[in-house]
Write a protein that holds these residues in place. Structure first.
Motif, mmCIF file in Angstrom:
data_model
loop_
_atom_site.group_PDB
_atom_site.id
_atom_site.type_symbol
_atom_site.label_atom_id
_atom_site.label_comp_id
_atom_site.label_asym_id
_atom_site.label_seq_id
_atom_site.Cartn_x
_atom_site.Cartn_y
_atom_site.Cartn_z
ATOM 1 N N VAL A 1 0.847 -1.193 0.000
ATOM 2 C CA VAL A 1 0.000 0.000 0.000
ATOM 3 C C VAL A 1 0.883 1.245 0.000
ATOM 4 C CG1 VAL A 1 -1.930 -1.103 1.161
ATOM 5 C CG2 VAL A 1 -0.176 0.023 2.510
ATOM 6 N N LYS A 2 0.357 2.321 -0.553
ATOM 7 C CA LYS A 2 1.058 3.599 -0.559
ATOM 8 C C LYS A 2 0.700 4.313 0.742
ATOM 9 C CE LYS A 2 1.719 7.741 -3.272
ATOM 10 N NZ LYS A 2 1.303 8.531 -4.419
ATOM 11 N N PRO A 3 1.641 4.362 1.710
ATOM 12 C CA PRO A 3 1.284 4.907 3.028
ATOM 13 C C PRO A 3 1.089 6.422 3.058
ATOM 14 C CG PRO A 3 3.589 4.256 3.004
ATOM 15 C CD PRO A 3 3.010 3.864 1.675
ATOM 16 N N PHE A 4 1.666 7.142 2.114
ATOM 17 C CA PHE A 4 1.564 8.601 2.109
ATOM 18 C C PHE A 4 0.723 9.041 0.921
ATOM 19 C CE2 PHE A 4 5.830 7.416 3.694
ATOM 20 C CZ PHE A 4 5.605 7.700 5.039
ATOM 21 N N PRO A 5 -0.358 9.797 1.153
ATOM 22 C CA PRO A 5 -1.244 10.197 0.053
ATOM 23 C C PRO A 5 -0.559 11.093 -0.981
ATOM 24 C CG PRO A 5 -1.920 11.225 2.119
ATOM 25 C CD PRO A 5 -0.795 10.299 2.441
ATOM 26 N N SER A 6 0.442 11.861 -0.562
ATOM 27 C CA SER A 6 1.157 12.696 -1.522
ATOM 28 C C SER A 6 2.646 12.379 -1.408
ATOM 29 C CB SER A 6 0.895 14.176 -1.246
ATOM 30 O OG SER A 6 1.366 14.521 0.036
ATOM 31 N N GLY A 7 3.374 12.845 -2.370
ATOM 32 C CA GLY A 7 4.808 12.573 -2.374
ATOM 33 C C GLY A 7 5.144 11.449 -3.329
ATOM 34 N N PRO A 8 6.348 10.912 -3.194
ATOM 35 C CA PRO A 8 6.792 9.874 -4.139
ATOM 36 C C PRO A 8 5.972 8.591 -3.992
ATOM 37 C CG PRO A 8 8.412 10.195 -2.398
ATOM 38 C CD PRO A 8 7.367 11.242 -2.214
ATOM 39 N N ASP A 9 5.927 7.813 -5.062
ATOM 40 C CA ASP A 9 5.199 6.540 -5.050
ATOM 41 C C ASP A 9 6.020 5.472 -4.344
ATOM 42 O OD1 ASP A 9 2.987 7.527 -6.332
ATOM 43 O OD2 ASP A 9 3.691 6.985 -8.330
ATOM 44 N N ILE A 10 5.897 5.444 -3.034
ATOM 45 C CA ILE A 10 6.559 4.436 -2.203
ATOM 46 C C ILE A 10 5.473 3.495 -1.709
ATOM 47 C CG2 ILE A 10 7.842 4.024 -0.072
ATOM 48 C CD1 ILE A 10 9.022 6.856 -0.434
ATOM 49 N N TYR A 11 5.696 2.195 -1.869
ATOM 50 C CA TYR A 11 4.729 1.193 -1.423
ATOM 51 C C TYR A 11 5.366 0.338 -0.350
ATOM 52 C CZ TYR A 11 1.914 2.575 -5.361
ATOM 53 O OH TYR A 11 1.161 3.319 -6.241
ATOM 54 N N ALA A 12 4.587 -0.012 0.675
ATOM 55 C CA ALA A 12 5.092 -0.800 1.795
ATOM 56 C C ALA A 12 4.170 -1.980 2.065
ATOM 57 C CB ALA A 12 5.194 0.081 3.042
ATOM 58 N N GLY A 13 4.747 -3.051 2.573
ATOM 59 C CA GLY A 13 3.954 -4.190 3.020
ATOM 60 C C GLY A 13 3.687 -5.255 1.976
ATOM 61 N N ASP A 14 4.341 -5.218 0.845
ATOM 62 C CA ASP A 14 4.130 -6.230 -0.193
ATOM 63 C C ASP A 14 4.528 -7.612 0.324
ATOM 64 O OD1 ASP A 14 4.020 -7.471 -2.932
ATOM 65 O OD2 ASP A 14 6.162 -7.630 -2.512
ATOM 66 N N THR A 15 3.678 -8.604 0.038
ATOM 67 C CA THR A 15 4.004 -9.993 0.383
ATOM 68 C C THR A 15 4.016 -10.900 -0.849
ATOM 69 O OG1 THR A 15 1.677 -10.468 0.856
ATOM 70 C CG2 THR A 15 3.068 -9.811 2.729
ATOM 71 N N ASN A 16 3.707 -10.374 -2.022
ATOM 72 C CA ASN A 16 3.674 -11.194 -3.241
ATOM 73 C C ASN A 16 5.052 -11.429 -3.848
ATOM 74 O OD1 ASN A 16 0.958 -11.633 -3.175
ATOM 75 N ND2 ASN A 16 0.449 -10.039 -4.645
ATOM 76 N N ILE A 17 5.928 -10.458 -3.755
ATOM 77 C CA ILE A 17 7.269 -10.591 -4.308
ATOM 78 C C ILE A 17 8.172 -11.113 -3.198
ATOM 79 C CG2 ILE A 17 9.204 -9.417 -5.404
ATOM 80 C CD1 ILE A 17 7.105 -7.279 -6.322
ATOM 81 N N LYS A 18 8.748 -12.286 -3.416
ATOM 82 C CA LYS A 18 9.606 -12.916 -2.414
ATOM 83 C C LYS A 18 11.060 -12.639 -2.739
ATOM 84 C CE LYS A 18 5.986 -15.099 -0.786
ATOM 85 N NZ LYS A 18 5.163 -14.423 0.152
ATOM 86 N N VAL A 19 11.824 -12.260 -1.726
ATOM 87 C CA VAL A 19 13.251 -12.037 -1.867
ATOM 88 C C VAL A 19 13.950 -12.961 -0.889
ATOM 89 C CG1 VAL A 19 15.129 -10.355 -1.728
ATOM 90 C CG2 VAL A 19 12.860 -9.621 -2.488
ATOM 91 N N GLY A 20 14.897 -13.719 -1.396
ATOM 92 C CA GLY A 20 15.666 -14.625 -0.556
ATOM 93 C C GLY A 20 17.146 -14.334 -0.668
ATOM 94 N N LEU A 21 17.848 -14.505 0.435
ATOM 95 C CA LEU A 21 19.292 -14.328 0.454
ATOM 96 C C LEU A 21 19.861 -15.466 1.287
ATOM 97 C CD1 LEU A 21 21.625 -12.501 -0.456
ATOM 98 C CD2 LEU A 21 21.368 -11.263 1.676
ATOM 99 N N VAL A 22 20.471 -16.433 0.604
ATOM 100 C CA VAL A 22 20.951 -17.649 1.238
ATOM 101 C C VAL A 22 22.466 -17.706 1.137
ATOM 102 C CG1 VAL A 22 20.845 -20.163 1.192
ATOM 103 C CG2 VAL A 22 18.836 -18.834 0.551
ATOM 104 N N ARG A 23 23.105 -17.881 2.260
ATOM 105 C CA ARG A 23 24.558 -18.062 2.237
ATOM 106 C C ARG A 23 24.848 -19.434 1.670
ATOM 107 N NH1 ARG A 23 28.799 -16.218 6.859
ATOM 108 N NH2 ARG A 23 30.659 -16.564 5.589
ATOM 109 N N THR A 24 25.653 -19.502 0.607
ATOM 110 C CA THR A 24 25.901 -20.770 -0.082
ATOM 111 C C THR A 24 27.293 -21.315 0.182
ATOM 112 O OG1 THR A 24 26.569 -19.570 -2.063
ATOM 113 C CG2 THR A 24 24.263 -20.282 -1.927
ATOM 114 N N GLY A 25 28.061 -20.649 0.968
ATOM 115 C CA GLY A 25 29.419 -21.067 1.293
ATOM 116 C C GLY A 25 30.052 -20.014 2.169
ATOM 117 N N LYS A 26 31.334 -20.134 2.394
ATOM 118 C CA LYS A 26 32.014 -19.163 3.251
ATOM 119 C C LYS A 26 32.140 -17.797 2.600
ATOM 120 C CE LYS A 26 34.708 -22.380 5.950
ATOM 121 N NZ LYS A 26 36.017 -22.751 6.448
ATOM 122 N N THR A 27 32.141 -17.778 1.256
ATOM 123 C CA THR A 27 32.455 -16.514 0.594
ATOM 124 C C THR A 27 31.338 -15.943 -0.273
ATOM 125 O OG1 THR A 27 33.437 -17.663 -1.302
ATOM 126 C CG2 THR A 27 34.918 -17.080 0.524
#
Length: 153
Positions: free
Chosen positions: A57-83
């Motif tokens: 949702v866009k939390p601020f009625p005016s200003g830049p188009d910033i959206y918060a609370g999205d759950t549809n786009i998944k982002v994962g960051l998995v450590r796959t080794g030491k480096t």
């Protein structure tokens, strides 16, 4: 960097960048995940696609188009080794289906991913956006995300 990406779209291969960015010299750094393309057009197309499926949702009625609370786009960051770590971004047109609308993955050195993870955990959020090279295109996509899956997507 080695790439391990497959995509459900016909666009060129994006690079995923994770890091911390200060938008103004007097501001503290913010954690950012950016899907970077070699052309502005490809970045804009990805932004339109992802913005059409995000459910924030866009939390601020005016200003830049910033959206918060999205759950549809998944982002994962998995450590796959030491480096290194594997950053994945995936979304589905319908969460009940197995066919993705967008999928990208990129290997990232852990020495770069670790400060991002530390700052994201400290602040409790990060920004997901698109980029053309190193230039963030926040006017096209500016999603404030609160969850990063450390087991993969």
């Amino acid at each position: 960097m080695k790439e391990t990406r497959s995509s459900c779209s016909s666009m060129n291969k994006p690079q995923i960048t994770v890091g911390c960015v200060s938008f103004n010299p007097e501001d503290s750094p913010e954690p950012v995940v950016a899907i970077s393309y070699s052309s502005v057009r490809e970045a804009e197309n990805t932004a339109r696609l992802l913005m059409s499926v995000q459910n924030g949702v866009k939390p601020f009625p005016s200003g830049p188009d910033i959206y918060a609370g999205d759950t549809n786009i998944k982002v994962g960051l998995v450590r796959t080794g030491k480096t290194e770590a594997l950053c994945q971004i995936v979304t589905f047109a319908d969460p009940r289906h197995l066919t993705c609308v967008f999928y990208a993955a990129w290997r990232i050195p852990w020495e770069i991913a670790e400060p991002f993870v530390d700052l994201m955990e400290l602040l409790g959020h990060y920004t997901l956006t698109v980029a053309h090279g190193d230039r963030l295109l926040l006017n096209n996509m500016n999603l404030v995300k609160y969850v990063i899956d450390k087991r993969g997507v």
